[in-house]
Design a protein around this motif. Structure first.
Motif, PDB file in Angstrom:
ATOM      1  N   ILE A   1      -1.718   8.590  -8.729  1.00 43.49           N
ATOM      2  CA  ILE A   1      -1.539   7.462  -8.932  1.00 43.49           C
ATOM      3  C   ILE A   1      -1.865   6.496  -7.546  1.00 43.49           C
ATOM      4  O   ILE A   1      -1.644   6.874  -6.579  1.00 43.49           O
ATOM      5  N   GLU A   2      -2.400   5.247  -7.641  1.00 43.71           N
ATOM      6  CA  GLU A   2      -2.904   4.596  -6.702  1.00 43.71           C
ATOM      7  C   GLU A   2      -1.438   4.186  -5.672  1.00 43.71           C
ATOM      8  O   GLU A   2      -0.437   3.682  -6.186  1.00 43.71           O
ATOM      9  N   GLY A   3      -1.511   4.156  -4.498  1.00 46.17           N
ATOM     10  CA  GLY A   3      -0.780   3.840  -3.371  1.00 46.17           C
ATOM     11  C   GLY A   3       0.211   5.138  -3.027  1.00 46.17           C
ATOM     12  O   GLY A   3       1.061   4.678  -2.095  1.00 46.17           O
TER      13      GLY A   3
ATOM     14  N   VAL B   1       8.492   0.184 -10.506  1.00 40.71           N
ATOM     15  CA  VAL B   1       9.126   1.645 -11.379  1.00 40.71           C
ATOM     16  C   VAL B   1       7.736   2.084 -11.644  1.00 40.71           C
ATOM     17  O   VAL B   1       6.939   1.439 -12.438  1.00 40.71           O
ATOM     18  N   ILE B   2       7.588   3.368 -11.160  1.00 39.46           N
ATOM     19  CA  ILE B   2       6.443   4.106 -11.873  1.00 39.46           C
ATOM     20  C   ILE B   2       7.043   5.571 -12.411  1.00 39.46           C
ATOM     21  O   ILE B   2       7.428   6.213 -11.875  1.00 39.46           O
ATOM     22  N   VAL B   3       6.477   5.516 -13.893  1.00 42.31           N
ATOM     23  CA  VAL B   3       7.088   6.860 -14.397  1.00 42.31           C
ATOM     24  C   VAL B   3       5.803   7.636 -14.662  1.00 42.31           C
ATOM     25  O   VAL B   3       4.852   7.016 -15.355  1.00 42.31           O
TER      26      VAL B   3
ATOM     27  N   GLY C   1       0.895  -1.338   0.007  1.00 46.22           N
ATOM     28  CA  GLY C   1       0.034   0.016   0.120  1.00 46.22           C
ATOM     29  C   GLY C   1       0.832   1.224  -0.024  1.00 46.22           C
ATOM     30  O   GLY C   1       1.804   1.395  -0.642  1.00 46.22           O
ATOM     31  N   VAL C   2       0.657   2.284   0.752  1.00 45.86           N
ATOM     32  CA  VAL C   2       1.067   3.682   0.790  1.00 45.86           C
ATOM     33  C   VAL C   2       2.667   3.273   1.448  1.00 45.86           C
ATOM     34  O   VAL C   2       3.369   4.304   1.290  1.00 45.86           O
ATOM     35  N   ASN C   3       2.929   2.182   1.999  1.00 46.50           N
ATOM     36  CA  ASN C   3       4.325   2.093   2.580  1.00 46.50           C
ATOM     37  C   ASN C   3       4.989   1.217   1.672  1.00 46.50           C
ATOM     38  O   ASN C   3       5.987   0.498   1.876  1.00 46.50           O
ATOM     39  N   SER C   4       4.745   0.973   0.401  1.00 49.35           N
ATOM     40  CA  SER C   4       5.271   0.229  -0.657  1.00 49.35           C
ATOM     41  C   SER C   4       6.502   0.877  -1.119  1.00 49.35           C
ATOM     42  O   SER C   4       6.455   2.100  -1.069  1.00 49.35           O
TER      43      SER C   4
END
Length: 187
Positions: free
Chosen positions: A166-168, A149-151, A90-93
């Motif tokens: 973006i989710e998370g 990885v998120i761009v 989640g948000v701690n990823s």
């Protein structure tokens, strides 16, 4: 799952046997801390990238948190680099997020690929240099150990809103926004 947790704890214990902190010209400790483990240099990355940065061949870059390449900064990743994310959900990823207005240049080659994986993966730069790109302990079907990885960019998206989060990534963190009207964006 318990086996994976024990493996993670054992790897963490080995990676922290010998550590040192390097100071930069202003004598503070704001650069990533290299950790020497055998012949491999592991660089712990635990903060955002705010200036142009190069991750060098022969090193493992261990993401200890959500690492954001900030707008205006460029992250160059050389061929043969291994990037390992710590566990989280989640948000701690743990994630490598390239925000709008930031740039990532990651040009691996067939003989020196850039490998994004989990810290549970025991692959080493020495293996990559020798042409062995397979994890010695994880199967290719195992997934979900870290956020990846998120761009993010500023091009038109297919959502009803012009830009979305973006989710998370927590909604209050605007570095998680993507979308816009600049279809020529080159983040």
């Amino acid at each position: 799952m318990k086996e994976l947790k024990n493996l993670f704890l054992a790897m963490l214990a080995v990676a922290t046997l010998i550590s040192f902190s390097a100071c930069d010209s202003d004598d503070d400790d704001d650069d990533p801390d290299p950790v020497v483990s055998g012949d491999t240099t592991v660089v712990i990355v635990n903060s955002s990238i705010t200036e142009n940065t190069t991750w060098q061949t022969g090193k493992v870059y261990q993401l200890a948190t959500r690492v954001i390449v900030e707008s205006g900064a460029t992250l160059d990743i050389q061929p043969g680099v291994i990037v390992k994310g710590e566990a989280g959900q989640g948000v701690n990823s743990t994630v490598l997020l390239v925000a709008r207005g930031a740039t990532i240049n990651a040009m691996g080659t067939a003989s020196a690929p850039i490998i994004f994986t989990s810290i549970a993966d025991e692959i080493t730069p020495e293996q990559v240099a020798a042409g062995d790109f397979q994890s010695p302990n994880l199967s290719p079907t195992q997934a979900g150990f870290w956020g990846g990885v998120i761009v993010l960019g500023s091009a038109t998206i297919s959502a009803s809103d012009t830009e979305v989060q973006i989710e998370g990534i927590p909604e209050a963190d605007t570095r998680g926004l993507y979308g816009g009207s600049t279809d020529t964006d080159n983040s």
